[in-house]
Design a protein around this motif. Sequence first.
Motif, PDB file in Angstrom:
ATOM      1  N   GLY A 161       5.829   2.894   8.752  1.00  0.00           N
ATOM      2  CA  GLY A 161       4.706   3.466   8.133  1.00  0.00           C
ATOM      3  C   GLY A 161       3.384   3.059   8.538  1.00  0.00           C
ATOM      4  N   HIS A 162       2.491   3.901   8.504  1.00  0.00           N
ATOM      5  CA  HIS A 162       1.101   3.768   8.740  1.00  0.00           C
ATOM      6  C   HIS A 162       1.082   3.378  10.367  1.00  0.00           C
ATOM      7  CE1 HIS A 162       0.404   4.049   4.499  1.00  0.00           C
ATOM      8  NE2 HIS A 162       1.474   3.231   4.550  1.00  0.00           N
ATOM      9  N   GLY A 163       0.139   2.790  10.650  1.00  0.00           N
ATOM     10  CA  GLY A 163      -0.453   2.546  12.319  1.00  0.00           C
ATOM     11  C   GLY A 163      -1.639   2.842  12.595  1.00  0.00           C
ATOM     12  N   VAL A 178      -1.187  -7.185   6.303  1.00  0.00           N
ATOM     13  CA  VAL A 178      -1.573  -5.566   6.682  1.00  0.00           C
ATOM     14  C   VAL A 178      -0.078  -4.919   6.705  1.00  0.00           C
ATOM     15  CG1 VAL A 178      -2.800  -4.054   8.139  1.00  0.00           C
ATOM     16  CG2 VAL A 178      -3.731  -6.465   7.713  1.00  0.00           C
ATOM     17  N   GLU A 179      -0.205  -3.865   5.996  1.00  0.00           N
ATOM     18  CA  GLU A 179       1.151  -2.968   5.748  1.00  0.00           C
ATOM     19  C   GLU A 179       1.563  -2.503   7.290  1.00  0.00           C
ATOM     20  OE1 GLU A 179       1.067   0.318   3.146  1.00  0.00           O
ATOM     21  OE2 GLU A 179       3.411   0.814   3.135  1.00  0.00           O
ATOM     22  N   LYS A 180       0.645  -1.932   8.037  1.00  0.00           N
ATOM     23  CA  LYS A 180       1.289  -1.370   9.290  1.00  0.00           C
ATOM     24  C   LYS A 180       1.771  -2.386  10.246  1.00  0.00           C
ATOM     25  CE  LYS A 180      -3.329  -2.209  11.908  1.00  0.00           C
ATOM     26  NZ  LYS A 180      -4.170  -1.962  12.807  1.00  0.00           N
ATOM     27  N   LEU A 218       9.685   3.054   6.395  1.00  0.00           N
ATOM     28  CA  LEU A 218       9.543   1.642   5.941  1.00  0.00           C
ATOM     29  C   LEU A 218       8.128   1.472   5.498  1.00  0.00           C
ATOM     30  CD1 LEU A 218      11.643  -0.342   8.686  1.00  0.00           C
ATOM     31  CD2 LEU A 218      12.277   1.114   6.709  1.00  0.00           C
ATOM     32  N   HIS A 219       7.676   0.823   4.495  1.00  0.00           N
ATOM     33  CA  HIS A 219       6.603   0.623   3.587  1.00  0.00           C
ATOM     34  C   HIS A 219       6.532  -0.589   2.697  1.00  0.00           C
ATOM     35  CE1 HIS A 219       4.557   4.701   4.595  1.00  0.00           C
ATOM     36  NE2 HIS A 219       5.852   4.822   4.790  1.00  0.00           N
ATOM     37  N   TYR A 220       5.262  -1.259   2.677  1.00  0.00           N
ATOM     38  CA  TYR A 220       4.987  -2.167   1.608  1.00  0.00           C
ATOM     39  C   TYR A 220       3.847  -1.774   0.724  1.00  0.00           C
ATOM     40  CZ  TYR A 220       7.766  -5.256   4.694  1.00  0.00           C
ATOM     41  OH  TYR A 220       8.736  -5.779   5.123  1.00  0.00           O
ATOM     42  N   ASN A 221       3.961  -2.081  -0.637  1.00  0.00           N
ATOM     43  CA  ASN A 221       3.195  -1.551  -1.812  1.00  0.00           C
ATOM     44  C   ASN A 221       2.149  -2.476  -1.902  1.00  0.00           C
ATOM     45  OD1 ASN A 221       3.149   0.587  -3.399  1.00  0.00           O
ATOM     46  ND2 ASN A 221       5.397   0.062  -4.123  1.00  0.00           N
ATOM     47  N   ILE A 280      10.999   3.514   1.973  1.00  0.00           N
ATOM     48  CA  ILE A 280      11.519   2.344   1.142  1.00  0.00           C
ATOM     49  C   ILE A 280      10.221   1.408   1.104  1.00  0.00           C
ATOM     50  CG2 ILE A 280      12.825  -0.040   1.418  1.00  0.00           C
ATOM     51  CD1 ILE A 280      14.514   1.887   3.543  1.00  0.00           C
ATOM     52  N   GLU A 281       9.904   1.052  -0.191  1.00  0.00           N
ATOM     53  CA  GLU A 281       8.725   0.081  -0.464  1.00  0.00           C
ATOM     54  C   GLU A 281       9.490  -1.218  -0.981  1.00  0.00           C
ATOM     55  OE1 GLU A 281       5.716   0.883  -0.393  1.00  0.00           O
ATOM     56  OE2 GLU A 281       5.385   3.054  -0.558  1.00  0.00           O
ATOM     57  N   HIS A 282       9.300  -2.023   0.257  1.00  0.00           N
ATOM     58  CA  HIS A 282      10.068  -3.274   0.042  1.00  0.00           C
ATOM     59  C   HIS A 282       9.604  -4.101  -1.060  1.00  0.00           C
ATOM     60  CE1 HIS A 282      10.999  -1.803   4.363  1.00  0.00           C
ATOM     61  NE2 HIS A 282      12.324  -2.644   4.123  1.00  0.00           N
TER      62      HIS A 282
HETATM   63 ZN    ZN Z   1       2.799   2.783   2.756  1.00  0.00          ZN
END
Ligand code: ZN
Length: 355
Positions: free
Chosen positions: A40-42, A56-58, A110-113, A186-188
Amino acid sequence: MNRKIGFGLALFVLCGVFATWQPVVEVSAKEPVVVVIDPGHGGAAEPGAKAFGGYVEKDLTLQTALAMKQTLEKFEGVTVYLTRSQDEVLSSEQRVAIADDSRADFLFSLHYNAIETHHLYGSEVWTSAFGEYYAAGQTFGRLQLAEMAGKGQLIRGTKVHMSEQGSDYYSLIRGARNERIPCVIIEHCFIDNAIDRQLIDSPQKVSALGISDALAVAKYFHLKSPSLGLDYSDYTYVEVEAPEEGIFFPDCTPPEKVQLQIVNADRQTGQVDIRLSAEDAESGILYYSYSLDGGRSWSALVPWSVPGKEMDFSVCVPADSWPLICCRAYNGYDGWTQSNAQAPWILSVEERSSP
Ligand SMILES: [Zn+2]
């Protein structure tokens, strides 16, 4: 995924005036499962969530995705693609197009919250709300969350999010469904919460989440890996059915009933024993919090121990204070309902009037 190839062998049998052509050999060939992993993101413009400590999520999503790909490629019968392998901006349309061009059987994003209030923690998986895409996403989501639960993570559930127009809210899930590709987000974990940060406070732990994701995919597609010594060919799991009406609606209402009862209060020690009951038929109860000052300030969220059961817990209040205790119970969609308020002890008239 499966393609039956029939080979025909022409046999000319001279039988009077007839010549017949008969298929005598049938070979079954299995095409590899195609998995597309989307970090996710980038890029500079789309870092995603950021949190204290340099998270940083990306970057986290890319690292997780690389570990997931590397692990999955140790299994037989699977081809894995990434939507990005470097720090670059991609629109959700581009991500779906890559999955479509790859003839993906499943797109895993794939993501992080993170949340402004920093009070939430736990893992969740977002899926389409529609038919077979809901069923595929929810079935996989349960496998992935079981991996996360194995790490001691709080499970926030497999969820759907719909727009006001009545379609899937997330453009990636919506776009993938338009191309007939099952897709999950998926928000890990929450990178801005101290409890969840323990999951990602080293590069090895971040990679370990990608390995967990890969194992969930391997289970879902019944893959095996001789090099890892894993064989999920006969792995059984609950297959979530497509909703009867075609759409599964998110839980838009807070918990129905939240009731606090003070079981015991010791004014000498300040210990107050509380029984809290709460119900939410749609998405269950995930956490509770409590207030000792009638709702002006609140504790951190505490996990609800056993779904469907009452919570018994104790709080300690300053012995000579005059607390007014109330609680909030939170459901799977973070909706909350506040309980009744109760004082554990009543000050006498003399106490109240004394300075
Ligand atoms: Zn995200």
